[in-house]
Design an enzyme around this catalytic site. Structure first.
Site, mmCIF file in Angstrom:
data_model
loop_
_atom_site.group_PDB
_atom_site.id
_atom_site.type_symbol
_atom_site.label_atom_id
_atom_site.label_comp_id
_atom_site.label_asym_id
_atom_site.label_seq_id
_atom_site.Cartn_x
_atom_site.Cartn_y
_atom_site.Cartn_z
ATOM 1 N N ASP A 330 1.174 -1.617 -1.825
ATOM 2 C CA ASP A 330 2.023 -1.060 -2.870
ATOM 3 C C ASP A 330 2.893 0.038 -2.262
ATOM 4 O O ASP A 330 2.597 0.556 -1.174
ATOM 5 C CB ASP A 330 1.173 -0.454 -3.987
ATOM 6 C CG ASP A 330 0.477 -1.516 -4.818
ATOM 7 O OD1 ASP A 330 1.024 -2.619 -4.938
ATOM 8 O OD2 ASP A 330 -0.616 -1.225 -5.332
ATOM 9 N N ASP A 635 -3.895 -1.706 -7.809
ATOM 10 C CA ASP A 635 -4.433 -0.661 -8.687
ATOM 11 C C ASP A 635 -4.568 -1.099 -10.136
ATOM 12 O O ASP A 635 -5.221 -0.436 -10.921
ATOM 13 C CB ASP A 635 -3.568 0.600 -8.621
ATOM 14 C CG ASP A 635 -2.105 0.325 -8.951
ATOM 15 O OD1 ASP A 635 -1.805 -0.776 -9.448
ATOM 16 O OD2 ASP A 635 -1.268 1.220 -8.717
ATOM 17 N N ASP A 639 -4.239 -7.042 -10.798
ATOM 18 C CA ASP A 639 -4.285 -7.152 -9.336
ATOM 19 C C ASP A 639 -5.601 -7.739 -8.851
ATOM 20 O O ASP A 639 -5.724 -8.105 -7.676
ATOM 21 C CB ASP A 639 -4.095 -5.772 -8.692
ATOM 22 C CG ASP A 639 -2.667 -5.271 -8.812
ATOM 23 O OD1 ASP A 639 -1.763 -6.122 -8.912
ATOM 24 O OD2 ASP A 639 -2.459 -4.059 -8.809
#
Length: 900
Positions: A330, A635, A639
């Protein structure tokens, strides 16, 4: 069933508040403290632990240990009391090592549970606070958010699209809708929509609830189903090594039996002496301490990773991290600081620069054109109001700084609203939320319905500007009235902000009919007016820039996956140092590619923008199909599939959801990419140390065993007695081999390419090393024995020299094996580590004791060694070290040439 739940699920929510003397603003801190003392902590009792005495006795429950104990008993019966005592010491010391390590493992698990303990947002003293879930008490008002675990049994007070996954209680795979309305008294657990149960997962929406049961009084407490969040410290590697040790034990016992029969038939030795020789062979050749040392190595790696902010939930991840060839990460909070700040505000008639730092609501909002400083002020105020109302975060001042509670982006919007309105507390003054559509990746916006103090009802929407522009036909003009929307102009503004690496949010508002009390998607289809844009930045972490460069040096590709605009993603990628940042693949483009086409595009693409969790899953699958070992960060709730599919799932400890943490193998306590790079380095080091332990143990054990086998097969005098072999095994197995578990990373650890997924732990290279070192051991031991015999030394001195030769060779082999990827002829390599020198000091002291102390001499049949002969033994060890080091350098050079 909890009697309290039976009382409240069928009654209005106000009854629960009244029962616990609570209110929608929550409890006061003193009242909460009193209730905590009365009800206890909100946690289930820990799992039962075995008594230490039972744990110690379990260390003897092993086939090998039974064989050794039987051999010790027979030895004692034959009058070899010293031999029996040494065997017993070997067994007891191994048991102590296992006992101590198991205790450390339990302590590590307990520490891990504490480190992964959840926190919960609550209302106390009339304001939002984040507290440990264990400190919740009946009457607390809990704020429920998507992706979090329900921390206690709650009576729902308000719900906005709230759904929970109750599979662990009801077995229902479909998430359950939650509403504040009471249900029938006889409703089964699965139909109590007015309740949220401890341990269940919020999959969508938001809401509030009053705690009606904590700890063992909850539903999950009543059925005694404690959800374990960590696994036992047992890995496929240790299981593989257990099987290897058992198989090797059977082979060695079979060989020992044949040697015993061979010796009995030839009649060269008395049975009692022959039996002790075979026992010595068995004990020396079997690496009984290897599984324990490997587990210690993994545990040491887990501790090292924890010290570098990476909590290992499943130990196999340590090994796998060392093989990672691609890291999919990310952006926000991982590569960047996760301290969003609004730096640009744009309305239809003006553009503003916003100054300040962090989340402090202090700074200036200045027009980029001074002549227009006062132009469009009403639109700017409306933009600030929308930023504040369409928001679930809060700002708190403490310890001399402003801190965010909730989403960092929303906290930055709060700070922006405070800068525009001068006082942060004014930003929501007089407004009350009556409806909400939470943000979801499917529609990419959040909408709220608010009623003002004058009775006006207004919808405010924030989200991806492209989505909002598609929903609007009007924009706010300079005089405050609505005018036709100029989409092309707004798209140019969006592109300009994105090109500067800013995250762009759009805002819209619209009046609605009086009496509307809830908000649905269809309410947004008409009447919305586009207000403006806000540009936010999240600066890259300096340490992340260095970590990305380190990963590239280690042959690891770094790919950034973000929901941001393509321009924003590209700009940040360029600052971070990703390769080919101009090549950006968007989620829409991924959808248009076949799996084969996607795999092909990944070769030159490292930036993925406007992606969803489903895209993450496709990217992981595509990379794995290309033979990569993939680490994936995540997170959010959605996911979890990608985290599970990845070779190593990495969850964010701070901003990550409980669902992501449970699906992951690693949890970062600081959400920092640099910690991922550190975990890769530690993973490579642990794997290297495992190889070092095996590469040291097997050749040295084989060398000891081969010495005895050759002597028996060829009818030669034994250069080392059985009890002396037992002594060597006692000293080396419990000291020198253990030192390798704590080796530091080699200098080139992060300059080597990742190992292949198919690379075996024990391949041809290790087999060659075992054969070479075993033969050198054999030659050195028989050589020093023959030298002593030729000089006319008594047999006791010749055997003492051979005994010391074995230990010296193993010490030099230890220093050789410490650097399997580089040269050992450096000052750093010679200096070693504290663990190495402590273990060498223990082994050397013990060896001097057996050689020179009279009581030890009588027990083990040794004599003092003259200085010159002792020096010769050390010189032979140095020559052995030089030979194997030269062979290693030749082998490494050939390997480098083959790769080059």
């Amino acid at each position: 069933m909890s009697t309290q739940e039976a009382t409240f699920h069928d009654q209005p929510p106000g009854n629960a508040l009244a029962w616990f003397a609570s209110s929608p603003e929550g409890l006061s801190s003193p009242e909460a403290a009193e209730r905590l003392a009365q009800h206890g902590r909100n946690e289930l009792p820990p799992p039962p632990r075995r008594h230490p005495a039972v744990r110690f006795l379990r260390q003897f429950h092993n086939v090998l240990i039974y064989v050794l104990l039987a051999a010790g008993a027979v030895s004692a019966g034959l009058g070899h009391h010293v031999d029996a005592l040494v065997i017993l010491l070997v067994v007891v010391i191994n048991a102590v090592i296992g006992f101590v390590q198991e205790g450390k493992a339990e302590a590590a698990l307990e520490a891990l549970r504490k480190m992964l303990a959840s926190h919960t947002p609550v209302l106390r003293d009339g304001s939002r606070q984040m507290i440990a879930s264990a400190l919740l008490v009946p009457g607390d008002i809990v704020l429920l958010e998507a992706g979090e675990r329900v921390p206690a049994d709650l009576r729902i007070l308000s719900a906005h699209g709230l759904r929970t996954d109750e599979a662990l209680l009801t077995g229902e795979a479909v998430p359950a809708d939650k509403l504040p309305d009471a249900v029938a008294p006889a409703a089964p657990l699965a139909e109590r929509s007015s309740m949220a149960f401890s341990g269940t997962l919020v999959t969508a929406g938001s809401g509030t609830g009053v705690v009606v049961a904590t700890g063992q009084a909850t539903e999950i407490g009543h059925i005694n189903r404690l959800m374990s969040r960590v696994r036992e410290l047992k890995t496929p590697l240790t299981e593989q090594m257990d099987r290897f040790a058992r198989g090797l034990t059977l082979v060695i016992l079979a060989a020992a039996t044949l040697l015993l029969l061979h010796g009995m038939l030839l009649g060269g030795l008395p049975f009692s002496e022959l039996f002790m020789v075979v026992v010595g062979l068995s004990v020396s050749a079997i690496p009984e301490g290897l599984p324990a040392v490997l587990t210690i190595t993994l545990a040491a790696g887990a501790k090292a990773m924890a010290n570098r902010h990476a909590i290992v939930r499943h130990l196999p991840a340590i090994e796998t991290m060392g093989a990672v060839s691609v890291i999919c990460t990310d952006k926000t909070g991982t590569l960047t600081c996760n301290e969003m700040m609004v730096v640009r505000a744009i309305t239809a008639c003006n553009a503003y620069e916003v100054s300040g730092s962090g989340y402090a609501p202090n700074g200036e909002v200045r027009s980029r054109e001074p002549a227009l400083q006062t132009h469009g002020g009403n639109a700017l105020a409306e933009l600030a109001l929308a930023a504040s109302l369409c928001n679930d975060a809060a700002l708190r001042y403490g310890d001399g700084a402003w801190h965010a509670e909730g989403d960092p982006m929303e906290a930055a919007l709060k700070a922006f609203a405070g800068k525009v309105q001068a006082r942060p507390e004014d930003s929501r003054q007089g407004w009350r939320r009556t409806g909400c559509i939470p943000f979801d990746a499917a529609h990419r916006y959040m909408a709220v319905l608010n009623r003002s103090g004058t009775g006006d009802t207004v919808i405010h929407v924030k989200g991806a500007p492209e989505e909002l522009l598609a929903m609007c036909t009007l924009e706010r003009g300079p005089d405050g009235t609505a005018r036709p929307l100029d989409r092309a102009a707004w798209h140019r503004r969006i592109a300009s902000l994105s090109a500067e690496g800013q995250r762009v949010l759009g805002f819209a508002a619209g009046a609605t009919a009086d009496g509307l009390s809830s908000l649905q998607h269809h309410h947004l289809r008409e009447g919305l007016v586009f207000i403006g844009l806000l540009g936010l930045i999240d600066p890259p972490r300096p340490e992340a820039i260095a970590a990305v460069a380190q990963c590239h040096q280690a042959g690891i590709a770094v790919k950034m996956i973000t929901g941001d605009h393509a321009g924003t993603a590209s700009a940040i990628a360029r600052e971070i140092g990703l390769r080919e940042p101009q090549n950006v693949l968007t989620g829409a483009e991924i959808d248009a590619l076949s799996d084969a086409e996607l795999a092909g595009s990944l070769v030159h693409t490292n930036v993925f923008a406007r992606t969803s969790p489903e895209h993450k899953l496709r990217l992981v699958t595509a990379l794995q199909s290309m033979g990569h070992t993939v680490a994936m960060t995540g997170d959010g709730v959605n996911d979890a599939p990608a985290l599970k599919r990845a070779d190593v799932g990495i969850a964010m400890g701070n901003k990550g959801s409980e669902a992501a943490r449970e699906a992951a193998a690693l949890v970062l306590t600081d959400d920092n990419f640099a910690s991922i790079a550190a975990a890769v380095s530690e993973g490579r080091t642990v794997y290297d140390n495992i190889r070092k332990v095996i590469s040291w143990t097997l050749p040295t054990n084989a060398g000891e065993g081969l010495t005895i086998i050759c002597a028996l097969l060829f009818g030669m005098a034994l250069p080392v007695t059985a009890v002396q072999i037992l002594w060597v095994n006692l000293i080396t197995a419990t000291t020198l081999g253990l030192a390798l578990a704590f080796e530091l990373a080699e200098d080139n650890t992060m300059r080597r390419p990742p190992r292949r997924r198919s690379e075996p732990l024990m391949g041809l290279e290790l087999l060659w090393h075992i054969a070479m070192v075993s033969l050198l051991f054999l030659c050195a031991v028989f050589g020093i024995y023959a030298y002593a015999t030729d000089k006319g030394h008594p047999p006791e001195l010749a055997r003492t020299l051979a005994l010391n030769m074995l230990v010296v060779l193993e010490i030099f082999h230890l220093f050789f094996i410490r650097n399997i990827h580089g040269t050992s002829f450096t000052w750093k390599a010679a200096m070693g580590t504290p663990a190495v020198w402590i273990c060498v000091a223990i082994a050397t002291t013990a060896q001097f004791a057996i050689t020179y102390l009279p009581p030890m001499q009588r027990a083990f049949g040794t004599v003092a060694i003259p200085f010159a002969d002792g020096l010769l033994v050390v010189v032979a060890g140095v020559l052995f070290f030089i030979l194997i080091e030269i062979e290693k350098q030749i082998r490494l050079s050939l390997k480098a040439a083959a790769l080059g």
